[in-house]
Design a protein around this motif. Structure first.
Motif, short mmCIF file in Angstrom:
data_model
loop_
_atom_site.label_atom_id
_atom_site.label_comp_id
_atom_site.label_asym_id
_atom_site.label_seq_id
_atom_site.Cartn_x
_atom_site.Cartn_y
_atom_site.Cartn_z
N ALA A 11 39.07 33.81 45.87
CA ALA A 11 38.93 32.87 44.98
C ALA A 11 38.09 33.29 43.54
N LEU A 12 37.21 34.03 43.98
CA LEU A 12 36.60 34.76 43.03
C LEU A 12 37.58 35.70 41.95
N LYS A 13 38.27 36.53 43.01
CA LYS A 13 39.21 37.56 42.12
C LYS A 13 40.03 36.60 41.30
N THR A 14 40.65 35.35 41.74
CA THR A 14 41.57 34.65 41.16
C THR A 14 41.04 34.05 40.01
N LYS A 15 39.80 33.63 39.95
CA LYS A 15 39.08 33.07 38.83
C LYS A 15 38.92 34.36 37.79
N ALA A 16 38.31 35.38 38.21
CA ALA A 16 38.17 36.35 37.29
C ALA A 16 39.34 36.71 36.69
N VAL A 17 40.62 36.93 37.24
CA VAL A 17 41.97 37.33 36.70
C VAL A 17 42.30 36.21 35.59
N GLN A 18 42.21 34.83 35.91
CA GLN A 18 42.47 33.88 35.03
C GLN A 18 41.67 33.88 33.82
N LEU A 19 40.32 34.18 34.05
CA LEU A 19 39.33 34.32 32.85
C LEU A 19 39.60 35.47 32.05
N LEU A 33 30.66 40.10 34.74
CA LEU A 33 31.12 40.07 36.03
C LEU A 33 30.31 40.72 37.27
N GLY A 34 29.86 42.10 36.67
CA GLY A 34 29.27 42.94 37.48
C GLY A 34 30.01 43.81 38.29
N ILE A 35 31.33 43.95 38.04
CA ILE A 35 32.47 44.46 38.48
C ILE A 35 33.11 45.87 37.64
N ALA A 36 33.56 46.98 38.26
CA ALA A 36 34.33 47.98 37.69
C ALA A 36 35.43 47.42 36.73
N LEU A 40 39.09 45.29 38.04
CA LEU A 40 39.50 43.99 37.20
C LEU A 40 40.94 44.34 37.05
N TYR A 41 41.32 45.53 36.71
CA TYR A 41 42.86 45.73 36.13
C TYR A 41 43.50 45.70 37.40
N LYS A 42 43.02 46.23 38.55
CA LYS A 42 43.59 46.20 39.82
C LYS A 42 44.17 44.81 40.17
N TRP A 43 43.02 43.62 40.01
CA TRP A 43 43.08 42.37 40.45
C TRP A 43 44.39 41.86 39.63
N ARG A 44 44.20 42.14 38.32
CA ARG A 44 45.07 41.62 37.33
C ARG A 44 46.60 41.99 37.83
N LYS A 45 46.85 43.25 37.96
CA LYS A 45 48.21 43.64 38.23
C LYS A 45 48.65 42.84 39.37
N GLU A 46 47.81 42.87 40.70
CA GLU A 46 48.27 42.25 41.77
C GLU A 46 48.75 40.69 41.29
N TYR A 47 47.71 40.20 40.65
CA TYR A 47 48.04 38.54 40.40
C TYR A 47 49.27 38.44 39.58
N GLU A 48 49.50 39.34 38.43
CA GLU A 48 50.62 39.33 37.91
C GLU A 48 51.94 39.52 38.64
N GLU A 49 51.85 40.41 39.87
CA GLU A 49 53.09 40.71 40.60
C GLU A 49 53.15 39.59 41.66
N GLY A 53 50.28 34.23 45.74
CA GLY A 53 50.30 35.08 47.29
C GLY A 53 49.45 36.46 46.95
N SER A 54 48.67 36.46 45.93
CA SER A 54 47.64 37.70 45.74
C SER A 54 46.62 37.70 46.73
N PHE A 55 46.01 38.97 46.76
CA PHE A 55 44.56 38.83 47.42
C PHE A 55 44.64 38.39 48.84
N PRO A 56 45.66 38.81 49.62
CA PRO A 56 45.76 38.27 51.05
C PRO A 56 44.78 39.34 52.11
N GLY A 57 44.30 40.46 51.45
CA GLY A 57 43.62 41.53 52.21
C GLY A 57 44.53 42.44 52.73
#
Length: 386
Positions: A11-19, A33-36, A40-49, A53-57
């Protein structure tokens, strides 16, 4: 010793990407946000793709060749639409003199990428930056720089800061300037802080659960972290009904160490959820006092037993006396004044993102607190390391 790998909640990853999609400076958001930034770009790319269904582990889904082709076409279409928007907005700047094109780029830096505007308007980016940094008299240049900084601080605070806080922010950037001069420049720029507005607190006292005495007794100063925490609940109005915000604040540095935003008012959704985040962020110490009002969310057996397990000392405000929990009330007033009042009603999903940004990015990391001598929480903790 091998460094433990930090696990981030989906949920934090999703909110960070949306923000990040609403920001122009991704690196700055990553620091806040205290992250590299690479993460964050990796999360953005995964969410965009993969979207929802992003971040299932482990075992992330892979795109099929057909999906990859569609994705590439969508990227090209998005780039073409950006060029079209620049052409549409800058139509009257295509034929006039070069300086007018430069003015257009300067006025739209927050909307479009500079390099893309230069490309569309057939200008070199180096020529634009040279024009932008043209020389002025030192005194006028300094004044203009200060005004630019004031404007930047004002809007980055989302119109929340008045001249005192802006002055301290300027001082931290190396500008020696009085509050009166800041107020004068703000008036010249037409910048006014949002005004306060009264709000009501939602507390259900109609229950037969056990309540305790006001042990805190309005002593809102703590000499060390995890000495005294205060908690409260308020409502947030949206287009789709109410959301309920529960917070836990450490009195030592005023930080929101735990919070929950829920559709309902059950103990699990409010006080317990915020408590779980708080104990996850700060380890419980002996003698911790937890102060709240007498609402059912804090007096219920479920919450009472949880605090007993942690051997925490309870404290509750007197009936109908909001000043007994003034720190929590003050936070809610700041939140509603700085974020909500004067703005149009938005959806619950949009409000959740706004609250996330306000607490995790603005209040806990960037806001200057008068109770901390106009320092940020981070500056205060760095100065008072124990």
């Amino acid at each position: 010793m091998k460094k433990e790998r930090k696990i981030y909640d989906p949920a934090l990853k999703t909110k960070a990407v949306q923000l990040s999609n609403e920001r122009t400076n991704i690196s700055e958001l990553a620091r806040e946000l205290g992250i590299a930034v690479t993460l964050l770009y990796k999360w953005r790319k995964e969410y965009e793709e993969f979207g929802q269904g992003s971040f299932p582990g482990n075992g992330n889904l892979k795109l099929t060749p057909e999906q990859e082709k569609i994705h590439e076409l969508e990227k090209k279409l998005k780039d073409a639409e950006l060029e079209r928007d620049i052409l549409k907005k800058g139509n009257r700047h295509l034929l006039p003199e070069r300086s007018m094109k430069y003015e257009f780029i300067k006025n739209n830096e927050s909307i479009f990428p500079i390099e893309k505007m230069c490309y569309v308007l057939k200008l070199s980016s180096s020529g634009y930056y040279k024009w932008k940094n043209r020389s002025f008299s030192k005194k006028l240049l300094l004044k203009e720089k200060i005004k630019e900084q004031i404007t930047s601080i004002y809007f980055s605070s989302k119109q929340r800061y008045r001249s005192p806080r802006i002055r301290f922010e300027l001082n931290s950037l190396g500008y020696k300037i009085s509050r009166i001069t800041v107020a004068k420049y703000m008036k010249e720029l037409g910048l006014r802080s949002k005004l306060s507005k009264k709000f009501k607190v939602t507390t259900n006292l109609k229950h037969n659960y056990l309540v305790v005495e006001n042990l805190l007794n309005r002593n809102f100063i703590a000499e060390k972290p995890v000495q005294a925490w205060v908690s409260d609940i308020t409502y947030i109005q949206t287009k789709e009904g109410f959301l309920y915000l529960t917070t836990v604040i450490d009195l030592y540095d005023q930080k929101i160490i735990g919070w929950s935003l829920s559709n309902g008012m059950s103990t699990e959704e409010t006080s317990l959820a915020a408590w779980k985040m708080a104990v996850g962020n700060r380890k419980i110490a002996d003698g911790l006092i937890f102060h709240s009002d007498r609402g059912i969310q804090y007096a219920s057996r479920k919450f009472t037993n949880t605090l007993k397990f942690y051997e925490v000392t309870r404290s509750m405000s007197r009936k109908g006396n909001c000043w007994d929990n003034a720190v929590a009330e003050s936070f809610f007033k700041s939140l509603k004044t700085e974020l909500i009042y004067g703005n149009k009603l938005i959806t619950k999903e949009k409000m959740k993102l706004e609250i996330f940004e306000y607490i995790e990015v603005w209040y806990n990391k960037k806001r200057r607190h008068s109770t901390l001598n106009y320092q940020t929480i981070e500056e205060f903790n760095n100065q008072n390391k124990m």
